[in-house]
Design a protein around this motif. Sequence first.
Motif, short mmCIF file in Angstrom:
data_model
loop_
_atom_site.label_atom_id
_atom_site.label_comp_id
_atom_site.label_asym_id
_atom_site.label_seq_id
_atom_site.Cartn_x
_atom_site.Cartn_y
_atom_site.Cartn_z
N LYS A 43 -24.80 -16.37 10.29
CA LYS A 43 -24.55 -15.54 9.11
C LYS A 43 -24.79 -14.05 9.36
CE LYS A 43 -23.22 -18.67 6.25
NZ LYS A 43 -21.84 -18.65 5.73
N GLY A 44 -25.34 -13.70 10.52
CA GLY A 44 -25.51 -12.28 10.84
C GLY A 44 -26.86 -11.75 10.39
N PHE A 45 -26.99 -11.39 9.12
CA PHE A 45 -28.23 -10.82 8.60
C PHE A 45 -28.96 -11.81 7.71
CE2 PHE A 45 -26.81 -6.44 9.63
CZ PHE A 45 -27.99 -5.98 10.20
N ILE A 46 -30.27 -11.95 7.96
CA ILE A 46 -31.15 -12.82 7.18
C ILE A 46 -32.39 -12.01 6.83
CG2 ILE A 46 -32.41 -15.00 7.15
CD1 ILE A 46 -30.60 -15.68 9.71
N VAL A 47 -32.80 -12.03 5.57
CA VAL A 47 -33.98 -11.28 5.15
C VAL A 47 -34.98 -12.21 4.47
CG1 VAL A 47 -34.85 -9.49 3.59
CG2 VAL A 47 -32.78 -9.08 4.91
N ILE A 48 -36.21 -12.21 4.99
CA ILE A 48 -37.30 -12.97 4.40
C ILE A 48 -38.37 -11.99 3.95
CG2 ILE A 48 -39.09 -14.72 4.77
CD1 ILE A 48 -36.31 -15.88 4.86
N PHE A 171 -36.38 -1.26 -0.61
CA PHE A 171 -35.91 -0.33 0.41
C PHE A 171 -34.45 -0.59 0.75
CE2 PHE A 171 -36.52 1.21 5.04
CZ PHE A 171 -36.10 2.48 4.71
N LEU A 172 -34.10 -1.86 0.95
CA LEU A 172 -32.73 -2.22 1.30
C LEU A 172 -31.76 -1.99 0.15
CD1 LEU A 172 -33.42 -5.55 3.25
CD2 LEU A 172 -32.72 -3.37 4.23
N ALA A 173 -32.28 -1.99 -1.07
CA ALA A 173 -31.42 -1.80 -2.24
C ALA A 173 -31.12 -0.32 -2.51
CB ALA A 173 -32.07 -2.41 -3.48
N SER A 174 -31.70 0.58 -1.75
CA SER A 174 -31.46 2.01 -1.97
C SER A 174 -30.01 2.36 -1.61
CB SER A 174 -32.43 2.85 -1.14
OG SER A 174 -32.26 2.61 0.24
N PRO A 175 -29.42 3.34 -2.29
CA PRO A 175 -28.01 3.69 -2.07
C PRO A 175 -27.69 4.03 -0.62
CG PRO A 175 -28.82 4.75 -4.06
CD PRO A 175 -30.00 4.13 -3.40
N SER A 176 -28.63 4.64 0.09
CA SER A 176 -28.35 5.04 1.47
C SER A 176 -28.21 3.86 2.42
CB SER A 176 -29.45 5.97 1.97
OG SER A 176 -30.71 5.31 1.96
N LEU A 177 -28.69 2.68 2.00
CA LEU A 177 -28.61 1.49 2.86
C LEU A 177 -27.65 0.45 2.28
CD1 LEU A 177 -32.39 1.09 3.77
CD2 LEU A 177 -30.57 1.97 5.24
N ARG A 178 -26.74 0.92 1.42
CA ARG A 178 -25.83 -0.01 0.75
C ARG A 178 -25.00 -0.82 1.74
NH1 ARG A 178 -20.64 0.47 -0.86
NH2 ARG A 178 -20.62 2.69 -0.33
N LEU A 180 -25.69 -1.74 4.77
CA LEU A 180 -26.51 -2.78 5.38
C LEU A 180 -26.82 -3.89 4.38
CD1 LEU A 180 -28.36 -4.03 7.52
CD2 LEU A 180 -30.12 -2.41 6.84
N ASN A 181 -27.20 -3.51 3.18
CA ASN A 181 -27.59 -4.48 2.18
C ASN A 181 -26.46 -5.45 1.85
OD1 ASN A 181 -29.66 -5.44 0.42
ND2 ASN A 181 -28.62 -4.49 -1.31
N GLU A 182 -25.23 -4.96 1.85
CA GLU A 182 -24.08 -5.80 1.53
C GLU A 182 -23.77 -6.80 2.64
OE1 GLU A 182 -20.96 -3.05 0.69
OE2 GLU A 182 -21.64 -2.67 -1.37
N ARG A 183 -24.31 -6.58 3.82
CA ARG A 183 -24.06 -7.51 4.94
C ARG A 183 -25.08 -8.65 5.00
NH1 ARG A 183 -21.76 -4.27 10.19
NH2 ARG A 183 -20.42 -2.79 9.08
N ILE A 184 -26.11 -8.56 4.19
CA ILE A 184 -27.15 -9.60 4.21
C ILE A 184 -26.62 -10.84 3.50
CG2 ILE A 184 -29.49 -10.20 3.51
CD1 ILE A 184 -30.11 -7.17 3.61
N MET A 185 -26.46 -11.91 4.24
CA MET A 185 -25.87 -13.14 3.70
C MET A 185 -26.91 -14.16 3.26
SD MET A 185 -22.54 -12.85 3.76
CE MET A 185 -22.88 -11.19 3.14
N VAL A 186 -28.12 -14.09 3.80
CA VAL A 186 -29.16 -15.06 3.47
C VAL A 186 -30.43 -14.29 3.12
CG1 VAL A 186 -30.51 -17.04 4.24
CG2 VAL A 186 -28.15 -16.76 5.03
#
Length: 531
Positions: A43-48, A171-178, A180-186
């Motif tokens: 899935k590429g990006f996973i955030v725990i 942090f990931l939800a900030s506009p500057s990281l949009r 990256l945040n949209e690529r997080i699948m899990v």
Amino acid sequence: MYTSYFGFRENPFSLTPDPNYLYFSRNHKEAFDHLLYGINERKGFIVITGGIGTGKTTLCRALLDTIDSSTKTALIFNAYVSDMELLRTINQEFGIGAGVGTQSKKDYVDSLNEYLLETFSRGGNSVLLIDEAQNLSRTVLEQIRMLSNLETEKEKLVQIVLAGQTELREFLASPSLRQLNERIMVRYDLKPLDKKEVQGYVEHRLVVAGGKGNLRFTKGAHEAIYAYSQGNPRRINGVCDRALLIAYSMDEFTISRRTIQKAIDDIRGDVALKARPRGLFQKKFTSLFIPLLLVLIIAAGFGGWNYRKEISALISGEHEVSVAQTERTQSAPVRPRMKEETLFLDEQTSLAGLFRFFYAKEFQRNYAGNDVHLGLYSTYTAPEHYIMFKKPFRVCVDGAAPHAGPSSSAALPCARYLLIRELTADGAMAINADGEEQPVTRDFILTHWGQGVSWVYPYKNYAVDMVKGMRGLDVIKLQQTLKRIGYSVGPTGLYDEPTFDQVMRFQGDFGLIADGIAGTRTKGLLYQMSE
């Protein structure tokens, strides 16, 4: 100091993240499943994410011990690095040799890409795991995003796991990281242990450390541990370690509530967990509950509910008193009621009870902060099926039968309800008209089972039906629930032919339309049967 005295091979409550001591609570098991799913499905990006001391690092170490040898891993625990240091460290962790002379970013990325392609060509996978990811700078996170571009036409070459504290989500939800945040699948947010799991956690660590059963924690001790730790594993380890030292010094093999309290007093200077005043809790409860009910009323207006009047009554202040209070006219004399008669509630009281139970337990634990739609699921099912129910529900003792389905139009008038909070070994705990728990037998429930049953159902992915060919976490949850209640399906994440067949079987068993599509009716019934 005390390990040999109690017969342990090692300290059972060490603060180091040893994967051998990982206790699979419900949340830790789900987090682990999310990690495996994200990696195996590329899935590429996973955030725990999770609070301090909830076990994220231990979970990551256990993951590394579990995945097969064909999966290559790079583990980074120091997140205070520059983008160049990150690339250099990743290549070192993967065992990629450094080239001759000074390396540029392009050199590092080209070497990494070559390594990933070679691993992929041999049927392997590559995982980059970064712990304490909340400390990464925006520049480094942007570099990590660029690494996710290393892919074939169909597959991601590297699976990137970001594990960090709760603020990582913000942090990931900030506009500057949009991007990256949209690529997080899990994603998964790790929660603390509940009260029952704390006892299991303590006993698990004692066994893993080589305990022979001669050391015993009393029920009061477990209650005190939970009250202090609120289910945080690091806090549990800290207070238990201190309690064992106290017991050792007093030549005792029983850890009592008093021993735990003394341990808490000893370490209170390091970690203070003060109980909130009752009034403060009530104010917070009220401030959260009223907006929730306002949302329900708005939803009722659009959904055609027939309960706007009843829910509105809750906001007037009735939610602060017992849910079982019923309207009494001042002119009518109050006569003693038979004990059995007090179990039969009216529409408003039983509905208020359902929402109160949901808010007090289910909402705070699983849905607080999420975009969910709350509805009343009403259906008819055979009386003997009630033993599979896991959530509070109400039974229509007499009245018109509802059509199956989670909407207001499904619930037709009913004069009396039996409100069940939870099942017991020989029956259930009902709530009477005085707001008190009252045990009822299985025979009593079956005798009074009337025309329908209903419960609060939180709609997630409201308009999405699961059909054959779909993939994702929702499919895994569907499969896991089916498996727990006895249907032959594995948690593959793919809505395949076996899953389709078992959904049809479930639908037929419980009187739903057997079309193999996991729509709102099917998901609502499975929700009631899930842990």
